[in-house]
Write an enzyme that holds these catalytic residues in place. Sequence first.
Site, short mmCIF file in Angstrom:
data_model
loop_
_atom_site.label_atom_id
_atom_site.label_comp_id
_atom_site.label_asym_id
_atom_site.label_seq_id
_atom_site.Cartn_x
_atom_site.Cartn_y
_atom_site.Cartn_z
N HIS B 153 8.83 10.40 -3.68
CA HIS B 153 7.58 10.48 -4.45
C HIS B 153 6.47 11.07 -3.57
O HIS B 153 6.64 11.19 -2.36
CB HIS B 153 7.15 9.08 -4.93
CG HIS B 153 6.80 8.13 -3.81
ND1 HIS B 153 7.71 7.27 -3.25
CD2 HIS B 153 5.64 7.93 -3.13
CE1 HIS B 153 7.12 6.56 -2.30
NE2 HIS B 153 5.87 6.93 -2.19
N HIS B 198 7.66 4.15 -8.50
CA HIS B 198 6.79 5.32 -8.71
C HIS B 198 7.56 6.59 -8.39
O HIS B 198 8.39 6.64 -7.50
CB HIS B 198 5.49 5.25 -7.92
CG HIS B 198 5.61 4.97 -6.44
ND1 HIS B 198 6.70 4.42 -5.84
CD2 HIS B 198 4.72 5.19 -5.44
CE1 HIS B 198 6.48 4.30 -4.55
NE2 HIS B 198 5.29 4.77 -4.28
N HIS B 213 0.45 11.30 0.89
CA HIS B 213 1.72 11.37 1.61
C HIS B 213 2.87 11.84 0.74
O HIS B 213 2.83 11.72 -0.48
CB HIS B 213 2.07 10.02 2.25
CG HIS B 213 2.41 8.92 1.29
ND1 HIS B 213 1.52 7.96 0.89
CD2 HIS B 213 3.57 8.60 0.66
CE1 HIS B 213 2.10 7.11 0.07
NE2 HIS B 213 3.35 7.47 -0.09
N HIS B 245 4.53 -3.22 1.59
CA HIS B 245 3.47 -3.06 0.59
C HIS B 245 3.54 -4.20 -0.42
O HIS B 245 4.64 -4.66 -0.78
CB HIS B 245 3.68 -1.77 -0.21
CG HIS B 245 3.32 -0.54 0.52
ND1 HIS B 245 2.12 -0.37 1.15
CD2 HIS B 245 3.99 0.63 0.69
CE1 HIS B 245 2.08 0.85 1.69
NE2 HIS B 245 3.20 1.47 1.43
N TYR B 254 4.36 4.60 8.05
CA TYR B 254 3.61 5.85 7.81
C TYR B 254 3.36 6.58 9.11
O TYR B 254 3.01 5.96 10.12
CB TYR B 254 2.27 5.55 7.15
CG TYR B 254 2.39 5.17 5.70
CD1 TYR B 254 2.37 6.14 4.71
CD2 TYR B 254 2.54 3.84 5.32
CE1 TYR B 254 2.49 5.80 3.37
CE2 TYR B 254 2.68 3.50 3.99
CZ TYR B 254 2.65 4.48 3.03
OH TYR B 254 2.78 4.15 1.70
N GLU B 264 5.84 9.14 4.62
CA GLU B 264 6.28 7.75 4.58
C GLU B 264 7.80 7.76 4.54
O GLU B 264 8.40 8.63 3.91
CB GLU B 264 5.77 7.04 3.30
CG GLU B 264 6.27 5.60 3.17
CD GLU B 264 6.03 4.97 1.78
OE1 GLU B 264 6.04 5.71 0.76
OE2 GLU B 264 5.86 3.75 1.73
#
Lengths: 100, 306
Positions: B153, B198, B213, B245, B254, B264
């Site tokens: 993503h 996502h 990112h 997260h 990251y 990431e």
Amino acid sequence: MSVQISIEDTGDVFPCAETKHLLAGMIQLGKKGIPVGCRSGGCGVCKVKVLSGDYISKKMSRDHVTEDEERQGVVLACRVFPQTDLKLSVIGHLQKAIMR
Amino acid sequence: MAMTGILRPGHVQLRVLDMEEAINHYCENIGLIETDRDDQGRVYLKCWDEQDKFSVVLEPSDRSGMDHMAFKVATEQDLWRFESNVKNFGIETKRVPAGELNGCGERVRFVGPAGHTFDLFAEKEQVGNMVGTTNPAPWPRGLKGMEPIRFDHCLLYGNNFDENLKFFTEALEFQLTEQIMDGDVRLAAFLTCSTKAHDVAFIRHEESGKLHHASFLLGSWEGVLKAGDIISMEDIPLETGPTRHGLTRGQTIYFFDPSGNRNEVFADDSYVYPDSPVLTWTADNIGQAIFYHSRQLVDSFMGVTS
């Protein structure tokens, strides 16, 4: 061999090896004064103006430093390798990211 | 077939300042595999478990950032249907001819309300995922670096946030999976075209068209830790992690590529179905939403884009 880097705005002074970029020199001593972002010439937050001294610089994103600026000593601290003592002033800043 | 329309992120084209450094970073350190180069100097990469010819394109440039992100649609009819959806939303489209990127079919291109260039395409040459389709091994030998499984993503910063969300959910038929709400103002929207936590996410921002990112999936938390080891071994600018997260539950780290584009690598995020409720994080708890353990925002993570 290391040289002295002076940040005019804050009065901070730190030594930096000629083989390290300014930001790396600052970070490893736990010093502050120049905003720290990508450390790779892409985000622009560590933009500074070199007021005196000699340096070598690596490629930086033209979104953040124009050719004109570069000629006038405006550079990204993460792409600058000092060759003599440098005096600089800070231009860049961290943006507030999340805007209401 | 349960999954129709837009299937997944197909590729991201990243602008890089020094191609040799970029190839070293993406291939030796992250561990993508080079599949092609073209006469514009672009270099094509894929992760080992992807069937399509490429999922990352490195473009030589004097600026950093994202040139475009592309999504693969299921059929050619979907391509024309979404082209019409985008136009009906009031956004201009253009067609990028097949072969402009090696091995990629015709693309429908448009600039989203938040200022990012997106492409849709239906066809891309499939080169296989390195373990074949008959009695496949669980993983191929000889992988490098962090051994990413797939390009997963992008997180993007941009203005016209609310309009952009409406565009993605209505014209492109994405599903909102998670959000950060400050009262009735939405600060972050995580969106999927599949069942992932996502496929793309947006953060409300004053500048348009910025990349936060590009992210790659790893197989395990152990892999995220090993990525951290490689980041230190190779003197890669680390930003934060390994950590977790709150949003998406992902285990994450990251860092930056040599042109200042943030990367990431992560493992083990959550999933949704079309009937899953939207998950909400409140702005007064934003520290935990973003970094679950430290519960503290990291200045550069919040404010630095390319």
